[in-house]
Design a protein around this motif. Sequence first.
Motif, PDB file in Angstrom:
ATOM      1  N   GLN A 133      25.112  43.390  36.981  1.00 23.73           N
ATOM      2  CA  GLN A 133      24.044  43.972  36.186  1.00 23.73           C
ATOM      3  C   GLN A 133      23.489  42.929  35.206  1.00 23.73           C
ATOM      4  OE1 GLN A 133      24.851  47.958  34.614  1.00 23.73           O
ATOM      5  NE2 GLN A 133      26.689  48.080  35.891  1.00 23.73           N
ATOM      6  N   PRO A 134      22.165  42.838  35.087  1.00 23.17           N
ATOM      7  CA  PRO A 134      21.576  41.828  34.196  1.00 23.17           C
ATOM      8  C   PRO A 134      21.662  42.234  32.721  1.00 23.17           C
ATOM      9  CG  PRO A 134      19.832  43.096  35.228  1.00 23.17           C
ATOM     10  CD  PRO A 134      21.121  43.576  35.842  1.00 23.17           C
ATOM     11  N   ARG A 135      22.892  42.379  32.242  1.00 21.53           N
ATOM     12  CA  ARG A 135      23.148  42.752  30.854  1.00 21.53           C
ATOM     13  C   ARG A 135      23.513  41.514  30.031  1.00 21.53           C
ATOM     14  NH1 ARG A 135      24.612  48.116  29.686  1.00 21.53           N
ATOM     15  NH2 ARG A 135      24.476  49.544  31.468  1.00 21.53           N
ATOM     16  N   GLU A 136      23.535  41.690  28.729  1.00 20.67           N
ATOM     17  CA  GLU A 136      24.045  40.679  27.790  1.00 20.67           C
ATOM     18  C   GLU A 136      23.416  39.308  28.015  1.00 20.67           C
ATOM     19  OE1 GLU A 136      28.468  42.544  26.991  1.00 20.67           O
ATOM     20  OE2 GLU A 136      28.286  40.998  28.518  1.00 20.67           O
ATOM     21  N   LEU A 137      22.124  39.278  28.278  1.00 21.52           N
ATOM     22  CA  LEU A 137      21.465  37.992  28.519  1.00 21.52           C
ATOM     23  C   LEU A 137      21.527  37.091  27.294  1.00 21.52           C
ATOM     24  CD1 LEU A 137      18.318  39.021  30.610  1.00 21.52           C
ATOM     25  CD2 LEU A 137      20.633  38.473  31.385  1.00 21.52           C
ATOM     26  N   GLN A 138      21.317  37.678  26.129  1.00 19.66           N
ATOM     27  CA  GLN A 138      21.377  36.870  24.913  1.00 19.66           C
ATOM     28  C   GLN A 138      22.776  36.327  24.686  1.00 19.66           C
ATOM     29  OE1 GLN A 138      18.578  36.126  22.728  1.00 19.66           O
ATOM     30  NE2 GLN A 138      20.148  34.561  22.361  1.00 19.66           N
ATOM     31  N   GLU A 139      23.787  37.172  24.900  1.00 17.38           N
ATOM     32  CA  GLU A 139      25.183  36.735  24.707  1.00 17.38           C
ATOM     33  C   GLU A 139      25.553  35.631  25.684  1.00 17.38           C
ATOM     34  OE1 GLU A 139      24.090  39.745  24.880  1.00 17.38           O
ATOM     35  OE2 GLU A 139      24.934  41.030  23.298  1.00 17.38           O
ATOM     36  N   LEU A 140      25.082  35.733  26.915  1.00 16.74           N
ATOM     37  CA  LEU A 140      25.354  34.699  27.909  1.00 16.74           C
ATOM     38  C   LEU A 140      24.675  33.384  27.533  1.00 16.74           C
ATOM     39  CD1 LEU A 140      24.937  36.880  31.118  1.00 16.74           C
ATOM     40  CD2 LEU A 140      27.037  35.712  30.448  1.00 16.74           C
ATOM     41  N   ALA A 141      23.445  33.474  27.065  1.00 18.25           N
ATOM     42  CA  ALA A 141      22.727  32.263  26.635  1.00 18.25           C
ATOM     43  C   ALA A 141      23.434  31.617  25.448  1.00 18.25           C
ATOM     44  CB  ALA A 141      21.287  32.612  26.283  1.00 18.25           C
ATOM     45  N   ASP A 142      23.875  32.433  24.510  1.00 15.66           N
ATOM     46  CA  ASP A 142      24.572  31.907  23.327  1.00 15.66           C
ATOM     47  C   ASP A 142      25.906  31.282  23.702  1.00 15.66           C
ATOM     48  OD1 ASP A 142      22.495  32.832  21.784  1.00 15.66           O
ATOM     49  OD2 ASP A 142      23.532  34.675  21.131  1.00 15.66           O
ATOM     50  N   ALA A 143      26.507  31.740  24.802  1.00 15.70           N
ATOM     51  CA  ALA A 143      27.809  31.212  25.227  1.00 15.70           C
ATOM     52  C   ALA A 143      27.681  29.932  26.046  1.00 15.70           C
ATOM     53  CB  ALA A 143      28.562  32.275  26.029  1.00 15.70           C
ATOM     54  N   GLY A 144      26.462  29.454  26.252  1.00 15.73           N
ATOM     55  CA  GLY A 144      26.265  28.186  26.951  1.00 15.73           C
ATOM     56  C   GLY A 144      26.032  28.301  28.436  1.00 15.73           C
ATOM     57  N   VAL A 145      25.734  29.502  28.920  1.00 17.10           N
ATOM     58  CA  VAL A 145      25.461  29.686  30.347  1.00 17.10           C
ATOM     59  C   VAL A 145      24.070  29.130  30.665  1.00 17.10           C
ATOM     60  CG1 VAL A 145      25.112  31.403  32.168  1.00 17.10           C
ATOM     61  CG2 VAL A 145      26.969  31.690  30.509  1.00 17.10           C
ATOM     62  N   ASP A 146      23.956  28.465  31.806  1.00 16.16           N
ATOM     63  CA  ASP A 146      22.677  27.881  32.215  1.00 16.16           C
ATOM     64  C   ASP A 146      21.901  28.767  33.179  1.00 16.16           C
ATOM     65  OD1 ASP A 146      22.947  25.174  30.939  1.00 16.16           O
ATOM     66  OD2 ASP A 146      24.748  25.155  32.197  1.00 16.16           O
ATOM     67  N   LEU A 147      22.635  29.501  34.023  1.00 17.63           N
ATOM     68  CA  LEU A 147      21.973  30.311  35.048  1.00 17.63           C
ATOM     69  C   LEU A 147      22.792  31.576  35.284  1.00 17.63           C
ATOM     70  CD1 LEU A 147      19.815  30.676  37.288  1.00 17.63           C
ATOM     71  CD2 LEU A 147      21.265  29.257  38.777  1.00 17.63           C
ATOM     72  N   ASP A 148      22.139  32.725  35.143  1.00 20.72           N
ATOM     73  CA  ASP A 148      22.794  34.012  35.352  1.00 20.72           C
ATOM     74  C   ASP A 148      22.176  34.678  36.572  1.00 20.72           C
ATOM     75  OD1 ASP A 148      24.437  36.274  34.698  1.00 20.72           O
ATOM     76  OD2 ASP A 148      22.650  37.268  33.936  1.00 20.72           O
ATOM     77  N   LEU A 149      23.009  35.057  37.548  1.00 19.22           N
ATOM     78  CA  LEU A 149      22.546  35.624  38.809  1.00 19.22           C
ATOM     79  C   LEU A 149      22.979  37.086  38.905  1.00 19.22           C
ATOM     80  CD1 LEU A 149      23.591  32.666  41.156  1.00 19.22           C
ATOM     81  CD2 LEU A 149      21.415  32.993  39.964  1.00 19.22           C
ATOM     82  N   SER A 150      22.012  37.978  39.148  1.00 17.43           N
ATOM     83  CA  SER A 150      22.298  39.414  39.130  1.00 17.43           C
ATOM     84  C   SER A 150      21.528  40.150  40.213  1.00 17.43           C
ATOM     85  CB  SER A 150      21.933  40.013  37.755  1.00 17.43           C
ATOM     86  OG  SER A 150      22.591  39.359  36.698  1.00 17.43           O
ATOM     87  N   GLY A 151      21.866  41.429  40.340  1.00 12.38           N
ATOM     88  CA  GLY A 151      21.162  42.348  41.229  1.00 12.38           C
ATOM     89  C   GLY A 151      21.044  43.689  40.545  1.00 12.38           C
ATOM     90  N   HIS A 152      21.557  44.737  41.174  1.00 10.83           N
ATOM     91  CA  HIS A 152      21.739  46.069  40.601  1.00 10.83           C
ATOM     92  C   HIS A 152      20.466  46.901  40.500  1.00 10.83           C
ATOM     93  CE1 HIS A 152      23.608  49.285  38.349  1.00 10.83           C
ATOM     94  NE2 HIS A 152      22.755  49.146  37.365  1.00 10.83           N
ATOM     95  N   THR A 153      19.364  46.321  40.054  1.00 10.41           N
ATOM     96  CA  THR A 153      18.172  47.120  39.745  1.00 10.41           C
ATOM     97  C   THR A 153      17.414  47.565  40.983  1.00 10.41           C
ATOM     98  OG1 THR A 153      16.639  45.241  39.624  1.00 10.41           O
ATOM     99  CG2 THR A 153      17.910  45.765  37.630  1.00 10.41           C
TER     100      THR A 153
END
Length: 409
Positions: free
Chosen positions: A321-341
């Motif tokens: 699920q494309p949740r917590e995008l801000q938290e992932l960005a703040d944690a140093g993630v470069d690319l988040d891959l999701s589906g669900h919607t």
Amino acid sequence: MTAVLLSPLYLLFILYLLRWLFRWFGVLSPWFGRKAFRIPFAMVYLFVAGSLVLSFLIKENPWHWALKNLSNYWLGVLLYTALIVLVADILRLIFKYGILRYTHWIRPERYSARKVFLVSGGIILLSIAGISTYGVFHASDTQKTVYELTLPKACAAGKELTIALAADLHLGYNITNSHMEKMVEMINSMEPDLVCIAGDIFDNEFDAIYDPERVSATLRQIQSRYGVYACYGNHDMDESNLAGFTFAGEGAEDDRRMREFLRHSNIQLLSDEAVCVDDAFYLIGRKDYSRSRKLKDPRLTPEQLTASLDQEKPVIVLDHQPRELQELADAGVDLDLSGHTHDGQMFPGNLITKFYWENPCGLLEKDGMYSVVTSGVGLWGPNMRVGTDSEVVEIRVKFVGGGETEKNS
């Protein structure tokens, strides 16, 4: 509980539709007004409408499989029946109590004429049939979507990385081995370095998969440089549902056959864990938000997942699920891959999802992190797609070793 609360409204609506069908057929021909037609027709109609409940109550195959498929088609037809009938009723009221009352454009007796009733009813039925038929055929037409993006990091794997992203396979009633063959062929044509499956591989019931060994053999044909990785989604567990509604997690179980299926398919499941691929980049697979809550299996935060990583290397996250995008960005993630919607799957769902998700589908940049959400390969519930596409995503990642990030298109 939601399904139980909505059941009286559902019953009233299907009876309302039955009443209008009887009236329309009766005007079409006096024979359709006889009991010899009405009773068998009502029995078939109510059986189809009741397939939602029957598929929930009857678990023995092949009855359960047949009823589940029937109810999935019925749900899609019912959606567009409700929308079109609603629009038609609104127009009818506008004409009857608005335009006809205060103007003389159309004489009331013409509006009420048998011919008008037959034509309008025929248009409604043809519209429902046409949209539903299109949705069924369009659902199996999988597209390829390409995104290009640049990360301001160096990668030991090279200057470019091609990722094939698939999600929401929902193997079972709607999605069979033939769909997987098309998906595998499309993925292999990309010649990917990495293949990621962002959850909902299953459709709540492992037993719904027809010939799982054959499907597993098909998935083993996926070819990539670094292998195939997956995370679980909210449907990747054994859980009964009624018309898509579950019962607050009651009876939800972690079906170990699903893990075994993935292992035999050469798909590595990541569950709140990170792997360093070829000492070049990190891939993190997260536990699903909803699945973790139902199974009472807490998941780690983005900060906990990245705390021990060398963030000089690219960090890629698989999160259903494309949740917590801000938290992932703040944690140093470069690319988040999701589906669900599913991008809403069926109009007007594709409009509604835009109000619920920050990134309902597509590519989004969030404070230096890219979020890619795919509409998915498979289907949930109705075996239809209207206004959206089934897709496999090809992501072409370029690395510039700390230089200026190029804007993607």
